[in-house]
Scaffold this motif. Structure first.
Motif, short mmCIF file in Angstrom:
data_model
loop_
_atom_site.label_atom_id
_atom_site.label_comp_id
_atom_site.label_asym_id
_atom_site.label_seq_id
_atom_site.Cartn_x
_atom_site.Cartn_y
_atom_site.Cartn_z
N THR A 265 1.02 -1.03 -0.12
CA THR A 265 -0.17 0.15 -0.19
C THR A 265 0.96 0.90 -0.02
O THR A 265 1.94 1.42 0.30
N LEU A 266 0.36 1.54 -1.19
CA LEU A 266 1.80 3.46 -0.99
C LEU A 266 0.10 4.98 -0.89
O LEU A 266 -1.32 4.69 -1.23
N GLY A 267 0.79 5.60 -0.12
CA GLY A 267 -0.36 6.80 -0.54
C GLY A 267 0.86 8.35 -0.12
O GLY A 267 1.89 8.61 -1.05
N LYS A 268 0.35 9.52 0.24
CA LYS A 268 1.47 10.82 0.62
C LYS A 268 2.05 11.22 -0.78
O LYS A 268 1.85 11.89 -1.11
N VAL A 269 3.24 10.66 -0.56
CA VAL A 269 4.04 11.30 -1.64
C VAL A 269 3.51 10.85 -3.15
O VAL A 269 3.73 11.90 -4.41
N ILE A 270 3.21 9.98 -3.03
CA ILE A 270 2.32 9.73 -5.07
C ILE A 270 1.45 10.43 -5.03
O ILE A 270 0.62 10.43 -6.32
N GLY A 271 1.01 11.93 -4.28
CA GLY A 271 -0.53 12.19 -4.59
C GLY A 271 0.54 13.40 -4.20
O GLY A 271 -0.36 14.39 -4.87
N GLY A 272 1.12 13.75 -4.00
CA GLY A 272 2.18 15.08 -4.31
C GLY A 272 1.44 15.97 -3.46
O GLY A 272 1.57 17.33 -3.70
N GLY A 273 0.77 15.34 -2.14
CA GLY A 273 -0.41 16.73 -1.06
C GLY A 273 -1.59 16.37 -1.60
O GLY A 273 -2.03 17.15 -1.06
N LEU A 274 -2.01 15.89 -2.81
CA LEU A 274 -3.28 15.63 -2.76
C LEU A 274 -3.57 14.34 -1.96
O LEU A 274 -2.47 13.92 -2.37
#
Length: 429
Positions: A265-274
């Motif tokens: 599971t990934l999140g955070k960085v891969i949205g660049g703040g979104l």
């Protein structure tokens, strides 16, 4: 003297409309005996509040902003994208583009599905593990926080630990009973659990580098034990890299340790703040997700074009040179802070991996949640109040991880060392 007058007034208004005046509990600053600071804007490594105070930011929206606030390239791309529409609920080329980028960094994600948060990612990965194995039991580790879905709110870290909540009201007892909890980094305990219940266990979810009980890296032998046990018993190994992904190493903890999980599971960085998250892994497992299989997942805003574009423009800028620079700055920072604490007789444990760092007010070692809880929480509160007034923005909880961005400078590191050193010398032990 630093003033928070406008923030105090803003908080009095907010508490009339939102529980605790906030939309995520740790933001309420209850743990540090302050009213929360209301932010007006951010740029690069700095935050600016509504009272005009500025801060060197080491929270970075709890990890996503590896390029700092309002990165020029990301913002320009978002402005172009928003003119085309904010949401379609239909496929776009951006979704395929970011999936290819993610796969370049994390090859174990042979297939993936985009979601809108880390909680959605971990919740969906757990459901998939259960559907794939046709088993019900899940294993998590005490102090690891994997979002606020029912199955994972048992012995969780982060905000749960901040507010001293073990199991959340509202989670049915029979749901909690489907989750086994084991101490982090305890090879003997997890081996014993599998010997007794291995045939019932659908999956094991773990932060390979824990960031939600403070910063506690997993032992390599512990993580390799998890890999072997899950293979031996036919369980799914889930690496929750929502926080550690692109942070402890450019290619995540699984690259750092040389261990391939079944799902990530990934999140955070891969949205660049979104708002964004993703879960993915082995093709044979992911093919069980609807419409290919029968494990249901859906989301109106999954793959939102703004989040996809912000993620693309963030990932495109990451390279080994930037990581080496950030890691070198953190090495200098952590070495100096430890020396300053020792000089002033302050019990202090500090570590970093890649672009993540964390500290505890105890002499260590800190290897699990029991060790974390030996920290001096009262000293942390006084320390936090001192450094925030000197312009260093840290998480208002001893159970969180700090970060660095590509925008932090050597001068920022120098100032942080100075402020921490003054705090060690002047804050009452």
């Amino acid at each position: 003297m630093t003033s928070f007058e406008n923030s105090i007034a803003a908080y009095k208004e907010a508490v009339k409309l939102m529980p605790g005046g906030v939309n995520s509990p740790v933001r309420a600053y209850k743990n540090v005996d302050m009213d929360p600071i209301f932010i007006e804007r951010g740029k690069n490594q700095n935050l600016y509040d509504i009272d005009g105070n500025s801060y060197i930011d080491y929270v970075l929206s709890w990890g996503p902003l590896i390029l700092g606030h309002a990165d020029d390239t990301v913002i320009a791309a978002l402005k172009d994208t928003i003119d085309k529409g904010t949401s379609f609920g239909a496929p776009t080329l951006l979704e395929t583009k970011i999936a290819k980028l993610v796969q370049k960094f994390v090859p174990s994600m042979e297939m993936m599905r985009m979601v809108s948060s880390g909680t959605e990612a971990t919740m969906s990965a757990v459901r998939l593990a259960r559907g794939y194995t046709k088993r019900d039991k899940i294993v998590k580790f005490i102090g690891c926080y994997h979002g606020h879905s029912d199955s994972l709110l048992v012995d969780a870290g982060s905000g749960m630990a901040t507010f001293d909540i073990n199991t959340s009201p509202g989670v049915p007892k029979n749901v909690a009973l489907e989750t086994y909890t084991v101490p982090y980094n305890d090879e003997a305990a997890i081996t014993d659990l599998f010997k007794r219940h291995g045939d019932e266990i659908a999956g094991v979810i773990v932060e390979p580098v824990a960031g939600n009980m403070g910063f506690v890296p997993g032992h390599e032998s512990f993580l390799k034990t998890l890999r072997k046990l899950t293979e031996d018993y036919g369980s799914v190994l889930i690496f929750d890299e929502v926080m550690s992904g692109f942070r402890c190493d450019m290619k995540g903890a699984q690259h750092l340790y040389g261990i391939t999980p079944d799902l990530t599971t990934l999140g955070k960085v891969i949205g660049g703040g979104l708002p964004v998250g993703t879960f993915g892994g082995k093709r044979e497992i992911m093919k069980n997700i609807t419409p290919d299989g029968k494990v249901y997942h859906a989301g109106t805003l999954s793959g939102n074009p703004l989040a996809m574009m912000a993620g693309i423009k963030t990932l495109e800028q990451l390279n080994e040179e930037k990581y080496a620079d950030m890691s070198a700055k953190l090495d200098r920072l952590c070495t100096a802070l430890k020396a300053a604490a020792d000089k002033n007789g302050v019990p202090f444990t500090i570590r970093h991996r890649g672009t993540m760092w964390g500290y505890f007010f105890n002499n260590g070692p800190v290897e699990n949640f029991d060790d974390v809880q030996k920290s001096d929480k009262e000293y942390f509160t006084r320390f936090f109040q001192y450094v925030i007034k000197r312009g260093i923005y840290l998480a208002p909880s001893p159970y969180e991880t700090s970060f660095i961005s590509t925008k932090h400078t050597d001068a920022d590191i120098d100032k942080t060392i100075e402020v921490f050193s003054d705090a060690f010398a002047n804050v009452q032990k």
